[in-house]
Design a protein around this motif. Structure first.
Motif, mmCIF file in Angstrom:
data_model
loop_
_atom_site.group_PDB
_atom_site.id
_atom_site.type_symbol
_atom_site.label_atom_id
_atom_site.label_comp_id
_atom_site.label_asym_id
_atom_site.label_seq_id
_atom_site.Cartn_x
_atom_site.Cartn_y
_atom_site.Cartn_z
ATOM 1 N N ALA A 154 -5.395 8.720 -25.642
ATOM 2 C CA ALA A 154 -6.663 8.035 -25.390
ATOM 3 C C ALA A 154 -7.210 7.488 -26.703
ATOM 4 C CB ALA A 154 -7.672 8.990 -24.763
ATOM 5 N N ALA A 155 -7.699 6.257 -26.670
ATOM 6 C CA ALA A 155 -8.331 5.632 -27.833
ATOM 7 C C ALA A 155 -9.798 5.400 -27.535
ATOM 8 C CB ALA A 155 -7.638 4.309 -28.150
ATOM 9 N N PHE A 156 -10.656 5.628 -28.538
ATOM 10 C CA PHE A 156 -12.103 5.529 -28.381
ATOM 11 C C PHE A 156 -12.678 4.522 -29.372
ATOM 12 C CE2 PHE A 156 -10.762 9.792 -27.259
ATOM 13 C CZ PHE A 156 -11.345 9.983 -26.019
ATOM 14 N N GLY A 157 -13.747 3.849 -28.965
ATOM 15 C CA GLY A 157 -14.404 2.877 -29.827
ATOM 16 C C GLY A 157 -15.501 3.469 -30.683
ATOM 17 N N SER A 158 -15.327 4.700 -31.134
ATOM 18 C CA SER A 158 -16.276 5.356 -32.032
ATOM 19 C C SER A 158 -15.532 6.433 -32.791
ATOM 20 C CB SER A 158 -17.435 5.985 -31.248
ATOM 21 O OG SER A 158 -18.222 6.816 -32.091
ATOM 22 N N GLN A 159 -15.935 6.670 -34.037
ATOM 23 C CA GLN A 159 -15.282 7.741 -34.797
ATOM 24 C C GLN A 159 -15.719 9.123 -34.322
ATOM 25 O OE1 GLN A 159 -16.619 6.718 -38.778
ATOM 26 N NE2 GLN A 159 -18.115 8.386 -38.753
ATOM 27 N N THR A 160 -16.831 9.193 -33.588
ATOM 28 C CA THR A 160 -17.290 10.441 -32.980
ATOM 29 C C THR A 160 -17.783 10.126 -31.561
ATOM 30 O OG1 THR A 160 -19.440 10.111 -34.043
ATOM 31 C CG2 THR A 160 -17.911 11.637 -35.117
ATOM 32 N N PRO A 161 -16.873 10.000 -30.594
ATOM 33 C CA PRO A 161 -17.264 9.582 -29.244
ATOM 34 C C PRO A 161 -18.133 10.584 -28.506
ATOM 35 C CG PRO A 161 -14.949 10.201 -29.305
ATOM 36 C CD PRO A 161 -15.418 10.155 -30.723
ATOM 37 N N GLY A 162 -18.088 11.850 -28.917
ATOM 38 C CA GLY A 162 -18.856 12.876 -28.216
ATOM 39 C C GLY A 162 -18.179 13.284 -26.919
ATOM 40 N N LEU A 163 -18.558 14.438 -26.402
ATOM 41 C CA LEU A 163 -17.975 14.941 -25.163
ATOM 42 C C LEU A 163 -18.997 15.782 -24.418
ATOM 43 C CD1 LEU A 163 -15.567 15.539 -23.256
ATOM 44 C CD2 LEU A 163 -15.006 17.473 -24.749
ATOM 45 N N VAL A 164 -19.209 15.452 -23.139
ATOM 46 C CA VAL A 164 -20.052 16.247 -22.255
ATOM 47 C C VAL A 164 -19.210 16.608 -21.040
ATOM 48 C CG1 VAL A 164 -22.135 16.347 -20.849
ATOM 49 C CG2 VAL A 164 -22.147 15.053 -22.998
ATOM 50 N N THR A 165 -18.817 17.872 -20.926
ATOM 51 C CA THR A 165 -18.084 18.339 -19.752
ATOM 52 C C THR A 165 -19.107 18.768 -18.715
ATOM 53 O OG1 THR A 165 -16.315 19.114 -21.206
ATOM 54 C CG2 THR A 165 -16.290 19.892 -18.929
ATOM 55 N N VAL A 166 -19.119 18.098 -17.577
ATOM 56 C CA VAL A 166 -20.214 18.208 -16.624
ATOM 57 C C VAL A 166 -20.426 19.637 -16.142
ATOM 58 C CG1 VAL A 166 -21.111 17.426 -14.408
ATOM 59 C CG2 VAL A 166 -19.902 15.823 -15.902
ATOM 60 N N ALA A 167 -19.381 20.273 -15.631
ATOM 61 C CA ALA A 167 -19.540 21.608 -15.061
ATOM 62 C C ALA A 167 -19.972 22.623 -16.111
ATOM 63 C CB ALA A 167 -18.241 22.051 -14.393
ATOM 64 N N ASN A 168 -19.363 22.560 -17.299
ATOM 65 C CA ASN A 168 -19.732 23.504 -18.360
ATOM 66 C C ASN A 168 -21.185 23.343 -18.767
ATOM 67 O OD1 ASN A 168 -16.788 22.870 -18.453
ATOM 68 N ND2 ASN A 168 -16.800 24.529 -19.947
#
Length: 212
Positions: A154-168
């Motif tokens: 996977a490639a992202f358009g930010s050096q820190t894309p962040g992550l929010v796992t919904v259930a957690n």
């Protein structure tokens, strides 16, 4: 005339300064330097899929790989056992382009609160070499529907894309979200919420009722 000119100049400066208070960046700021030499981690390895999800995403961002600093990109490798899932999650600061290297994945994202009402799912079965794009900030997922392990980059358009796992985030927060919020928000009873909390609550976190 001189006083009038000074007054206009001061007023113009004040107006310009007030405008700067409302400037917002919709994406990462422009690089402050061309590149940054980083030290690679020799212990980095393929993701361990021996977990309940039977998958593992290994993120390479500016925090873990300093060479990405100021470049506005990041990437990840995701490994999936047969039946493994990268559960519903979102990246608040970047869109994502997923490339399947091996295996067969079912992938999709959901648009949220459309003007015409409802939430629309866009999904597709992906095979080796296929590409799928997940827009910034939208909930998305991947599931290995094949009988063999799968791998994707996977490639992202930010050096820190962040992550929010919904259930957690919803069921594993500390302290827990008030029970009435979840029962009414998901239209289920307390037993269902309790069962979900038991799956996502850290083992060292006290029971919900100890917070109220």
């Amino acid at each position: 005339m001189e006083m009038s000119f000074k007054g206009i100049t001061i007023a113009s400066m004040a107006f310009a300064m007030s405008l700067t208070l409302f400037v917002a960046n919709a994406a990462d700021p422009n690089p402050l330097q061309d590149f940054c030499v980083g030290v690679p981690d020799p212990h980095a390895a393929v993701g361990d899929t021996n977990n309940l999800l039977r998958s593992r995403a290994v993120m390479v961002n500016a925090t873990l790989f300093p060479a990405l600093n100021t470049l506005g990109v990041a990437m990840a490798r995701i490994d999936y056992e047969a039946g493994g899932v990268n559960p519903p999650h979102l990246h608040p600061r970047a869109s994502e382009m997923l490339v399947v290297l091996e295996g067969t994945l079912y992938a999709g994202f959901v648009t949220s609160n459309l003007q015409a009402g409802g939430n629309r799912l866009y999904s597709k079965v992906l095979n080796k070499g296929d590409i799928f794009v997940f827009p910034q900030g939208l909930i998305h997922f991947q599931l290995n529907i094949g009988s063999t392990p799968a791998v994707a980059n996977a490639a992202f358009g930010s050096q820190t894309p962040g992550l929010v796992t919904v259930a957690n985030a919803v069921f594993g927060s500390t302290p827990p979200i008030l029970e009435d919020v979840l029962t009414k928000g998901f239209q289920v009873d307390e037993k269902v919420i309790g069962a979900l909390r038991a799956q996502f609550r850290p083992s060292d976190q006290p029971d919900f009722h100890s917070y109220i």
